[in-house]
Design an enzyme around this catalytic site. Structure first.
Site, PDB file in Angstrom:
ATOM      1  N   LYS A 251     -42.635   0.809  24.189  1.00 44.28           N
ATOM      2  CA  LYS A 251     -42.643   0.478  22.756  1.00 44.28           C
ATOM      3  C   LYS A 251     -43.502   1.452  21.943  1.00 44.28           C
ATOM      4  CE  LYS A 251     -41.065  -4.184  23.274  1.00 44.28           C
ATOM      5  NZ  LYS A 251     -40.871  -4.147  24.757  1.00 44.28           N
TER       6      LYS A 251
HETATM    7  C1  LIG Z   1     -39.728  -4.535  25.385  1.00 45.66           C
HETATM    8  C2  LIG Z   1     -39.599  -4.148  26.813  1.00 45.66           C
HETATM    9  C3  LIG Z   1     -38.351  -4.132  27.476  1.00 45.66           C
HETATM   10  C4  LIG Z   1     -37.071  -4.566  26.798  1.00 45.66           C
HETATM   11  O1  LIG Z   1     -36.623  -3.666  25.826  1.00 45.66           O
HETATM   12  P1  LIG Z   1     -35.548  -4.116  24.734  1.00 45.66           P
HETATM   13  O2  LIG Z   1     -35.532  -3.031  23.737  1.00 45.66           O
HETATM   14  O3  LIG Z   1     -36.065  -5.419  24.158  1.00 45.66           O
HETATM   15  O4  LIG Z   1     -34.246  -4.298  25.424  1.00 45.66           O
HETATM   16  C5  LIG Z   1     -38.311  -3.703  28.794  1.00 45.66           C
HETATM   17  N1  LIG Z   1     -39.432  -3.349  29.461  1.00 45.66           N
HETATM   18  C6  LIG Z   1     -40.649  -3.357  28.863  1.00 45.66           C
HETATM   19  C7  LIG Z   1     -41.839  -2.978  29.655  1.00 45.66           C
HETATM   20  C8  LIG Z   1     -40.777  -3.748  27.524  1.00 45.66           C
HETATM   21  O5  LIG Z   1     -41.991  -3.770  26.940  1.00 45.66           O
END
Ligand SMILES: *Cc1c(COP(=O)(O)O)cnc(C)c1O
Length: 476
Positions: free
Chosen positions: A117
């Site tokens: 993120k």
């Molecule tokens: C947010 C997240 C995901 C999922 O990603 P999306 O964009 O919601 O599909 C997968 N792995 C980690 C470690 C995350 O923080």
């Protein structure tokens, strides 16, 4: 470049207008009117840009196709400020680790909070500061988190002019590492609120505050959730970078396997593919919360209630409803906004499901758009973490393990697959210990963070109390 709503609202908006907005006024999601097309000459140029000038320069190339209301020199400077080796740990920003022929990991998790993120949130922080400064405006970001999103938002917004963050989390329920990451921030514009309740209580409070339009306007409340188009756009860049790192020339194809929850990450892959990046397939990996796998297998999209949403060892994928999914369905339906509205607004809201299995368009999800899916369980995660560590000496986190498990299951002979690594193992130490009988490696900058002083306000799950807190702290 103008943006439209997936539910057919007649307004068209420019990038900086939708940057600070969440949903479109009709409840739809924003998408560009058309995806800019990248031809062979541009792809060749971009490969050279990445090799010669680096990731930030590539980011500028991609972003500038979608953003025409920020002067090019400013956008270039924002990209250069965001994607640095200091912040992301290496000059490559998203380095590839080859496991075996045709099979690699792309590291998206070397940013400040060790989860993918950061890739988008760090850009968002700089875009917010830029745009708010230009308008002479302020924004109070209100959010709820069970871990990764909240810390990524706080590390992106800390110390930024014009922005404050009020982040709600369930008191005592995040891992000690996650709590230490968030609560050790001492920046005056970051406010951690630990709510006596569960994650859903936090989310309900955010919804209640956001639905009070007078309060929202008076206190300039905004969000940074995963439906924000700018976040998705930032993620498009690392599909291009991953493709260039994994290939020698642009006549090859690469498939991406993506650990998925809200469908934000893999939706960026869909956008890259629609722009003309030679992506073979997009392999969607879910955990036990398999809403998306069910859709790609059957055409039925059935959101789950909280009783059917499992708490798993890949918690950032524990979703009952994939908030970005509407973007893909809109494209799948040939951009029929009336039908998208019918499915998501009427169908989903009233019946909690819709079914495209019998629609001839559904077959195109695989044939035209390249989507396949699979599912992984706790036992699969343990086995995959063990196997990858034993055979390659590489330690992967639980979410990445879901991606690797499904990638291996679906991979075809000769197919080049890149699995997106979405977090580092240190964030989920308990499961690593269960799988490997040892502690994950800890990056030096996180040595001893659990012992740092904490700055957090514990509060009852009470909307009025949260509003009062925001009111008291939003001019400081
Ligand atoms: C947010 C997240 C995901 C999922 O990603 P999306 O964009 O919601 O599909 C997968 N792995 C980690 C470690 C995350 O923080």
């Amino acid at each position: 470049m103008l943006y439209l709503s997936t539910r057919g609202h007649p307004d068209r908006k420019r990038f900086c207008e939708i940057l600070l907005e969440g949903l479109a006024p009709d409840g739809g999601l924003y998408l560009p009117e058309a995806y800019p097309q990248v031809d062979a000459a541009t792809l060749a140029r971009w490969r050279a840009v990445l090799a010669d000038q680096g990731y930030a320069a590539l980011a500028f190339e991609v972003l500038s196709l979608y953003i025409d209301d920020i002067p090019a020199a400013d956008l270039k400077a924002i990209c250069a400020r965001t994607y640095t080796a200091e912040v992301f740990g290496s000059a490559a920003i998203v380095p590839l680790t080859k496991l075996e022929d045709g099979f690699s990991l792309e590291a998206l998790s070397n940013g400040p909070t060790l989860a993918f993120k950061d890739m988008a949130m760090q850009l968002l922080g700089n875009l917010f500061e830029y745009e708010l400064g230009r308008r002479g405006a302020e924004l109070n970001i209100l959010g709820a988190t069970s871990g990764d999103t909240g810390s990524a938002a706080e590390y992106a917004m800390r110390g930024k002019q014009g922005v404050r963050v009020f982040m709600l989390s369930p008191h005592g329920r995040m891992s000690p590492f996650q709590q230490a990451q968030m609560f050790s921030l001492m920046d005056a514009n970051i406010h951690n609120i630990a709510v006596e309740g569960v994650f859903d209580d936090c989310q309900d409070i955010v919804k209640a505050v956001s639905n009070d339009l007078d309060f929202k306007r008076q206190y300039k409340i905004g969000t940074v959730n995963s439906i924000n188009w700018a976040r998705l756009l930032a993620q498009v860049v690392y599909y291009f970078a991953g493709y260039f790192y994994a290939t020698r020339s642009n006549d090859q194809k690469v498939s991406f396997a993506v650990p998925s929850g809200n469908f934000g990450n893999v939706c960026a892959g869909h956008v890259a593919r629609q722009m003309g990046l030679p992506i073979g397939r997009l392999i969607v990996a879910t955990n036990e919360n398999d809403v998306l796998d069910e859709f790609f297998r059957t055409g039925t999209y059935r959101v789950r209630g909280s009783a059917d949403t499992y708490e798993t060892s890949s918690p950032s994928m524990d979703i009952s409803k994939a908030s970005n999914f509407e973007r893909f369905v809109f494209d799948l339906l040939g951009r029929d906004a009336a039908r998208t509205k019918e499915l998501f607004d009427d169908g989903l809201r009233q019946q909690g499901r819709f079914d495209l299995g019998a629609d001839p368009l559904f077959a195109q999800a695989a044939s035209r758009y390249g989507f396949v899916s699979g599912k992984s369980t706790h036992a699969d995660r343990l086995a995959t973490i063990q196997d990858i560590f034993e055979r390659f000496g590489v330690m992967i986190d639980t979410h990445t393990a879901d991606g690797v498990k499904v990638a291996r299951e679906r991979r075809q002979p000769g197919e080049t697959v890149v699995v997106l690594e979405t977090a580092l193992p240190i964030k989920f130490a308990e499961t690593i210990r269960e799988a490997l009988g040892r502690d994950p490696e800890r990056p030096a900058k996180f040595e001893g963070i659990e012992a740092l002083p904490k700055r957090v306000q514990v509060m009852r799950a009470d909307v009025a109390a949260v509003k009062r807190y925001i009111g008291d702290h939003c001019h400081a």
